[in-house]
Design an enzyme around this catalytic site. Structure first.
Site, PDB file in Angstrom:
ATOM      1  N   ASN A  10       0.856  -1.246   0.132  1.00 22.57           N
ATOM      2  CA  ASN A  10       0.092   0.063  -0.096  1.00 22.57           C
ATOM      3  C   ASN A  10       0.965   1.450   0.045  1.00 22.57           C
ATOM      4  OD1 ASN A  10      -1.857   1.928   0.411  1.00 22.57           O
ATOM      5  ND2 ASN A  10      -2.278   1.338   2.518  1.00 22.57           N
ATOM      6  N   TRP A  11       1.039   1.821  -1.028  1.00 19.80           N
ATOM      7  CA  TRP A  11       1.931   2.940  -1.332  1.00 19.80           C
ATOM      8  C   TRP A  11       1.279   4.478  -0.719  1.00 19.80           C
ATOM      9  CZ3 TRP A  11       5.237   3.374  -6.416  1.00 19.80           C
ATOM     10  CH2 TRP A  11       6.106   2.330  -6.302  1.00 19.80           C
ATOM     11  N   GLY A 167       2.947   2.108  10.859  1.00 17.21           N
ATOM     12  CA  GLY A 167       4.039   2.813  10.814  1.00 17.21           C
ATOM     13  C   GLY A 167       4.840   3.458  11.867  1.00 17.21           C
ATOM     14  N   SER A 206       3.864  -2.365  10.395  1.00 17.10           N
ATOM     15  CA  SER A 206       5.295  -2.428  10.556  1.00 17.10           C
ATOM     16  C   SER A 206       5.805  -3.603  10.213  1.00 17.10           C
ATOM     17  CB  SER A 206       5.464  -2.020  12.002  1.00 17.10           C
ATOM     18  OG  SER A 206       5.144  -0.758  12.188  1.00 17.10           O
ATOM     19  N   GLY A 227       2.876  -1.136   4.156  1.00 13.93           N
ATOM     20  CA  GLY A 227       2.937   0.085   3.728  1.00 13.93           C
ATOM     21  C   GLY A 227       4.356   0.633   3.514  1.00 13.93           C
ATOM     22  N   GLY A 228       5.169   1.171   4.478  1.00 16.61           N
ATOM     23  CA  GLY A 228       6.407   1.787   4.087  1.00 16.61           C
ATOM     24  C   GLY A 228       7.335   1.025   3.520  1.00 16.61           C
TER      25      GLY A 228
HETATM   26  P1  13P Z   1       3.357   0.359   7.406  1.00 15.50           P
HETATM   27  O1  13P Z   1       3.705  -1.062   6.899  1.00 15.50           O
HETATM   28  O2  13P Z   1       3.904   1.471   7.077  1.00 15.50           O
HETATM   29  O3  13P Z   1       3.255   0.114   9.078  1.00 15.50           O
HETATM   30  O4  13P Z   1       1.769   0.536   7.144  1.00 15.50           O
HETATM   31  C1  13P Z   1       0.938  -0.647   7.254  1.00 15.50           C
HETATM   32  C2  13P Z   1      -0.269  -0.085   6.351  1.00 15.50           C
HETATM   33  O5  13P Z   1      -1.207   0.822   6.673  1.00 15.50           O
HETATM   34  C3  13P Z   1      -0.526  -0.803   5.251  1.00 15.50           C
HETATM   35  O6  13P Z   1      -1.916  -0.598   4.538  1.00 15.50           O
END
Ligand code: 13P
Length: 248
Positions: A10-11, A167, A206, A227-228
């Site tokens: 998920n960018w 995050g 995370s 995400g990240g």
């Molecule tokens: P992170 O991997 O940056 O914690 O984000 C998770 C997320 O919200 C994916 O949709």
């Protein structure tokens, strides 16, 4: 029941045309044992779909209506035309920032499915809810209230994303992840019977190359929503590899 693992990126609000090289590099590195996907900003869907070859490209949200006076919104048919094969709905950032309700999330999932998109539906508790001992109740309540009519593993996956793990670099213990995923599947069984065994339940929050094997190896965890660490091939490919290693 052996479910295939799905690792979806998920960018969020990241990504310009200059980043399509990362899409290409990620697409080139997906082993046959796992499914992967990248959910990019609306503006990058067409370019990413061109660049991605066999890697499915998705959106991060969709409007529940086919068309109409909804300034700034995007319909499922528009996503399909742009080249999307799936969409996320109900991400906690949208539930919080855009005040999306379970009923809206359900309607979005149904609109997406009607247009032929696969759906990743997100659920997850806040830290306050966990600290109050309400995590399972909140999350299974979200499942019950936002599960689309006719839910089927043919087009629907769930993603359990504890809000406090997104995050932050914090993750639940493996025991907590397994317990929550088990509770989600039990709720699904109540709602859709045996079909629940086929539905992929992803963990998100995370996830990185170092913790992926442990998190994805938990009972009832069928992949990750990242995400990240999905923004570059360097960080994302090791997570995809971790999922593949658990599938061999
Ligand atoms: P992170 O991997 O940056 O914690 O984000 C998770 C997320 O919200 C994916 O949709």
């Amino acid at each position: 029941m052996m479910r295939r693992k799905l690792v979806a990126g998920n960018w969020k609000m990241h990504g310009l045309k200059a980043d399509l090289g990362e899409v290409r590099a990620i697409a080139a590195a997906v082993p046959a044992e796992v499914d992967a996907a990248l959910c990019v900003p609306f503006t990058l869907i067409a370019g990413a779909a061109d660049a991605a070859g066999a890697l499915p490209i998705g959106a991060q949200d969709v409007h529940q209506s086919d068309k109409g006076a909804h300034t700034g919104c995007i319909s499922a048919a528009m996503l399909v035309e742009a080249g999307a094969l799936l969409t996320i709905v109900g991400h906690s950032e949208r539930r919080a920032d855009q005040h999306e309700t379970d009923a809206q999330v359900k309607a979005k999932a149904e609109a997406a499915q009607k247009a032929g998109l696969r759906v990743i539906l997100c659920i997850g508790e806040t830290l306050e809810e966990r600290d109050a001992g309400l995590a399972e109740q909140v999350v299974t309540g979200q499942v019950a209230a936002s599960l689309p009519d006719g839910a089927s593993a043919d087009w629907l996956a769930l993603a359990y994303e504890p809000v406090w793990a997104i995050g932050t670099g914090r993750t639940p213990t493996e025991a907590d992840v397994a317990a929550m995923h088990g509770a989600i599947r039990a709720k699904l069984r109540e709602l859709i019977g045996d079909e629940a065994e086929r539905v992929q339940i992803l963990y998100g929050g995370s996830v990185n190359g170092s913790n992926a094997v442990a998190l994805l190896g938990c009972e009832d965890v069928d992949g990750a929503l990242v995400g990240g660490a999905s923004l570059t091939a360097e960080k994302f490919v090791p997570i995809i590899e971790a999922a593949a290693s658990l599938s061999r």
